[in-house]
Design a protein around this motif. Structure first.
Motif, short mmCIF file in Angstrom:
data_model
loop_
_atom_site.label_atom_id
_atom_site.label_comp_id
_atom_site.label_asym_id
_atom_site.label_seq_id
_atom_site.Cartn_x
_atom_site.Cartn_y
_atom_site.Cartn_z
N TYR A 120 7.88 8.70 -9.49
CA TYR A 120 8.32 8.71 -8.08
C TYR A 120 9.93 8.02 -7.98
O TYR A 120 10.42 8.22 -7.17
CB TYR A 120 7.25 7.93 -7.00
CG TYR A 120 6.31 8.98 -6.61
CD1 TYR A 120 6.23 10.06 -6.14
CD2 TYR A 120 4.91 8.55 -7.50
CE1 TYR A 120 4.97 10.93 -6.02
CE2 TYR A 120 3.93 9.39 -7.03
CZ TYR A 120 3.82 10.47 -6.30
OH TYR A 120 2.81 11.19 -6.33
N HIS A 163 -2.19 5.57 -5.83
CA HIS A 163 -3.14 6.47 -5.77
C HIS A 163 -3.23 7.37 -7.31
O HIS A 163 -2.18 7.59 -7.67
CB HIS A 163 -3.01 7.74 -4.77
CG HIS A 163 -3.62 8.92 -4.67
ND1 HIS A 163 -4.90 9.01 -4.12
CD2 HIS A 163 -3.47 10.11 -5.27
CE1 HIS A 163 -5.49 9.77 -4.42
NE2 HIS A 163 -4.78 10.83 -5.09
N PHE A 189 2.47 -1.38 4.45
CA PHE A 189 1.78 -0.02 4.42
C PHE A 189 3.15 1.04 4.33
O PHE A 189 3.68 1.10 5.25
CB PHE A 189 1.06 -0.07 5.84
CG PHE A 189 -0.27 -0.75 5.64
CD1 PHE A 189 -0.07 -1.98 6.32
CD2 PHE A 189 -1.17 -0.42 5.16
CE1 PHE A 189 -1.10 -2.77 6.24
CE2 PHE A 189 -2.74 -1.24 5.34
CZ PHE A 189 -2.38 -2.33 5.82
N VAL A 232 3.10 4.43 3.47
CA VAL A 232 2.30 5.78 3.02
C VAL A 232 2.80 6.97 3.62
O VAL A 232 3.37 6.96 4.90
CB VAL A 232 0.76 5.46 3.01
CG1 VAL A 232 0.28 4.62 2.16
CG2 VAL A 232 0.29 5.14 4.41
N GLY A 277 7.62 3.14 -1.35
CA GLY A 277 6.66 2.11 -1.91
C GLY A 277 7.20 1.36 -2.80
O GLY A 277 7.17 0.29 -3.04
N ILE A 298 0.81 -1.26 -0.07
CA ILE A 298 -0.20 0.07 -0.07
C ILE A 298 0.85 1.28 -0.06
O ILE A 298 1.53 1.59 1.10
CB ILE A 298 -0.85 0.08 1.23
CG1 ILE A 298 -1.70 -1.30 1.47
CG2 ILE A 298 -1.81 0.96 1.32
CD1 ILE A 298 -2.48 -1.90 0.30
N GLY A 299 0.99 1.80 -0.98
CA GLY A 299 1.71 3.12 -1.17
C GLY A 299 2.75 2.96 -2.53
O GLY A 299 3.64 1.87 -2.64
N SER A 300 2.62 3.95 -3.26
CA SER A 300 3.51 4.00 -4.57
C SER A 300 4.56 4.92 -4.72
O SER A 300 4.77 5.27 -5.73
CB SER A 300 2.52 3.65 -5.90
OG SER A 300 1.88 4.57 -5.91
N GLY A 301 4.70 5.37 -3.63
CA GLY A 301 5.98 6.66 -3.78
C GLY A 301 7.16 6.05 -4.10
O GLY A 301 7.46 4.94 -4.39
#
Length: 124
Positions: free
Chosen positions: A94, A72, A122, A124, A47, A41-44
């Motif tokens: 990113y 997102h 997780f 984020v 992530g 969870i999170g693709s920055g």
């Protein structure tokens, strides 16, 4: 002052060692039979970096399993970011110029990213 005699300790030590071995062997066997279903969870930056590392490791141990990366949804150069990650295997916003393994699949639905996962990260 010793609670047990020397003879008692010599008997107890091998028995406890055998119990520990059988339990750890059983735990290892059952753990190896688990097919990891990983969701991130999170693709920055972080992530995507974690997804890349986990994806490379998973390719070696379970080559057929995929990693679901929750993104997102945002537009980058007129395309959805999840579509870019799935087609180019790169997070151009990113973490540009870093190739992602082919077993990473970007999804924009949070429920879909968590569905059937037994390991969740997780970030984020």
């Amino acid at each position: 002052m010793h609670l047990f005699s020397r003879r008692t300790l010599l008997v107890l030590r091998p028995v406890s060692f055998l119990l520990a071995m059988s339990f750890s062997a059983h735990a290892t066997r059952s753990f190896l039979n688990i097919r990891p279903k990983v969701g991130i969870i999170g693709s920055g930056n972080w992530g995507t970096a974690v997804a890349r590392r986990v994806g490379l490791n998973l390719q070696q141990s379970h080559p057929t399993e995929t990693i679901k990366l929750w993104v997102h949804e945002e537009m980058v150069d007129g395309q959805k970011l999840s579509e870019i990650i799935n087609s180019k295997h790169e997070n151009v916003k990113y973490l540009p110029d870093i190739a992602l393994p082919k077993n990473i699949r970007a999804v924009s639905d949070l429920n879909e990213a968590c569905k059937d996962c037994n390991i969740l990260f997780f970030i984020v």
